[in-house]
Design an enzyme around this catalytic site. Structure first.
Site, short mmCIF file in Angstrom:
data_model
loop_
_atom_site.label_atom_id
_atom_site.label_comp_id
_atom_site.label_asym_id
_atom_site.label_seq_id
_atom_site.Cartn_x
_atom_site.Cartn_y
_atom_site.Cartn_z
N TYR A 136 37.88 51.67 36.25
CA TYR A 136 37.01 50.55 35.92
C TYR A 136 36.15 50.82 34.69
O TYR A 136 35.90 49.92 33.91
CB TYR A 136 36.06 50.24 37.09
CG TYR A 136 36.59 49.26 38.10
CD1 TYR A 136 37.75 49.52 38.80
CD2 TYR A 136 35.90 48.08 38.36
CE1 TYR A 136 38.22 48.63 39.74
CE2 TYR A 136 36.37 47.18 39.30
CZ TYR A 136 37.52 47.46 39.98
OH TYR A 136 37.99 46.57 40.91
N LYS A 186 45.57 59.02 45.85
CA LYS A 186 46.99 59.03 45.44
C LYS A 186 47.25 60.39 44.80
O LYS A 186 47.72 60.50 43.66
CB LYS A 186 47.23 57.85 44.46
CG LYS A 186 48.68 57.61 44.09
CD LYS A 186 49.54 57.03 45.20
CE LYS A 186 51.00 56.99 44.78
NZ LYS A 186 51.91 56.61 45.89
N ASP A 218 49.04 54.03 49.42
CA ASP A 218 50.13 53.12 49.82
C ASP A 218 50.29 53.13 51.34
O ASP A 218 50.40 52.08 51.98
CB ASP A 218 51.45 53.45 49.09
CG ASP A 218 51.80 54.93 49.08
OD1 ASP A 218 50.97 55.76 49.50
OD2 ASP A 218 52.92 55.27 48.64
N ASP A 242 38.57 48.34 46.10
CA ASP A 242 38.58 46.91 45.79
C ASP A 242 39.74 46.23 46.50
O ASP A 242 39.59 45.22 47.18
CB ASP A 242 38.70 46.73 44.27
CG ASP A 242 38.77 45.27 43.86
OD1 ASP A 242 37.97 44.48 44.39
OD2 ASP A 242 39.62 44.93 43.01
N ASP A 246 39.76 43.68 50.24
CA ASP A 246 40.27 42.30 50.35
C ASP A 246 41.31 42.23 51.47
O ASP A 246 41.36 41.26 52.24
CB ASP A 246 40.94 41.85 49.04
CG ASP A 246 40.00 41.06 48.13
OD1 ASP A 246 38.80 41.43 48.07
OD2 ASP A 246 40.45 40.10 47.48
C1 IPM Z 1 34.67 42.82 43.79
C2 IPM Z 1 35.29 42.14 42.60
C3 IPM Z 1 34.88 42.86 41.32
C4 IPM Z 1 35.46 44.26 41.36
C5 IPM Z 1 35.28 42.17 39.99
C6 IPM Z 1 34.82 40.76 39.92
C7 IPM Z 1 34.76 42.92 38.80
O1 IPM Z 1 36.66 42.05 42.72
O2 IPM Z 1 33.44 42.95 43.84
O3 IPM Z 1 35.41 43.19 44.70
O4 IPM Z 1 36.63 44.46 41.00
O5 IPM Z 1 34.74 45.17 41.75
MN MN Z 2 37.38 42.58 44.71
#
Ligand code: IPM
Ligand code: MN
Ligand code: NAD
Length: 352
Positions: A136, A186, A218, A242, A246
């Site tokens: 990042y 990884k 993975d 990240d 999700d």
């Molecule tokens: C999160 C988002 C951010 C990240 C983006 C918007 C920069 O996806 O907070 O999970 O990747 O950290």
């Molecule tokens: Mn995110």
């Protein structure tokens, strides 16, 4: 006690408005609230997604409630001016390196997970995601190779102290839970991950009461949907965290349910300075339609009260009201229901 609300773009203002209603309803004596501009909204108003006035405000508060940033109309801008730089910049500026993303199945929500109910029912995990390093924040660019082809490149790196401090955060979190820590990397391919693994093992000597395991990312993605109940605390880097968070959100039903706390080491008189946000983004596809689930943001406000203001009892009150809202069948479109953003806010307030 002073907090800032940075609502941002898309559904950000809609979901933070409901969290602010909840905070107001608690009528916390001596709590001052200020508002600042971030993201595309700040860019269109001030020419920058993270104006200096917002940074100054961030430095002067105990905690920040953050909505979301992201606006496709800004995607053509140079990277430094894109809305996402607001959240990346705040995390870096305030040295908020430890991102706590809890995922627990709420009672009665088994049928709303993307997983089979009996698999989903066991989910109670915490992802501790590193937030200040990794690919990042490395150098990056798009360059021309000698033969004329364009090449995109991003530098992935972690220094040992960066790994050690997030490892400590992971072990400490595990000590407060079921005492199991799974470090996700990884290391079979990446040198960055090999150092990560080596340092996590070194730090583990200080936490003999925590059971440490290692998993390649993975496999972790696979295990998270196969048997998520095996996880207590997962500690991982910025990029893997990240993605896995999700994925974890759908295991408990919706990304509209996952809150987060981003913490560093600076203390308030009552706790730790932090930034609190739902893990989702600005959801442009449903923005402005009163359709977004505000529960992740409301739960983020609860985390703010807990970690930055030391108001554990008030945090628990909010969490209980959210749990009852869901148990009573109040659900938005993300969970197959019909409740609007404001109706979900109403329902939480009524149960508070
Ligand atoms: C999160 C988002 C951010 C990240 C983006 C918007 C920069 O996806 O907070 O999970 O990747 O950290
Ligand atoms: Mn995110
Ligand atoms: P997203 O999280 O905004 O949306 C993904 C999907 O989930 C969409 O279908 C959306 O409608 C749905 N969704 C998200 N939150 C919801 C909620 N509270 N209630 C109901 N449904 C919800 O991710 P994306 O579409 O990949 O990104 C959109 C923008 O948000 C991009 O500009 C991205 O960079 C940004 N983003 C910002 C943050 C942040 O501010 N921390 C996080 C992730 C993405």
């Amino acid at each position: 006690m002073k907090i800032a609300v940075f609502a941002g773009d898309g559904i950000g203002p809609e979901v933070t408005a409901q969290a602010v209603r909840v905070l107001d309803a608690l009528a916390i004596a001596g709590l001052e609230r200020v508002e600042g501009d971030v993201g595309g909204a700040a860019f269109y108003k001030h020419g920058h997604p993270l104006p200096q006035a917002t940074i100054d405000m961030a430095h002067g508060v105990d905690g920040i409630l953050f909505g979301a940033v992201g606006d496709f109309s800004c995607d053509h801008l140079e990277r430094a001016l894109r809305p996402e730089q607001a959240i990346l910049g705040l995390r870096k500026e305030l040295s908020l390196f430890a991102n706590l993303r809890p995922a627990k199945l709420f009672a009665g929500m088994e049928g709303f997970s993307a997983l089979r109910p009996e698999v989903a029912s066991a989910i109670d995990l915490l992802i501790v995601r590193e937030l200040n390093g990794d690919v990042y924040f490395g150098e990056k660019g798009i360059r021309k190779l000698p033969d004329g082809r364009r090449q995109g490149w991003d530098m992935m790196s972690y220094a040992e102290d960066e790994v050690a401090r997030i490892a400590h955060a992971g072990f400490k979190a595990a000590q407060g839970r079921a005492k199991k820590l799974c470090s996700v990397d990884k290391a079979n391919v990446l040198e960055t991950s090999q150092l990560w693994r080596d340092v996590v093992i070194e730090v583990s000597a200080q936490y003999p009461d925590v059971e440490l395991s290692h998993m390649y990312v993975d496999n972790a993605a696979m295990q998270l949907v196969k048997s998520p109940g095996q996880f207590d605390v997962i500690v991982t880097g910025n990029l893997f965290g990240d993605i896995l968070s999700d994925q974890a959100s759908m295991c408990v039903g919706s990304i509209g349910l996952l809150a987060s706390a981003s913490l560093g080491t600076r203390q308030t008189p009552y706790g730790t300075v932090g930034l609190y946000e739902p893990i989702h983004g600005s959801a442009p596809d449903i923005a402005g339609q009163n359709k977004a689930n505000p529960l992740a943001t409301i739960l983020s406000a609860a985390m703010l009260l807990r970690h930055s203001l030391g108001l554990e009892a008030q945090a628990v009150r909010i969490e209980a009201a959210v749990a009852r809202t869901l148990a009573d069948g109040v659900r938005g479109g993300d969970l197959g229901g019909t409740a609007t953003t404001t109706e979900i806010g109403d329902a939480v307030l009524a149960r508070l």
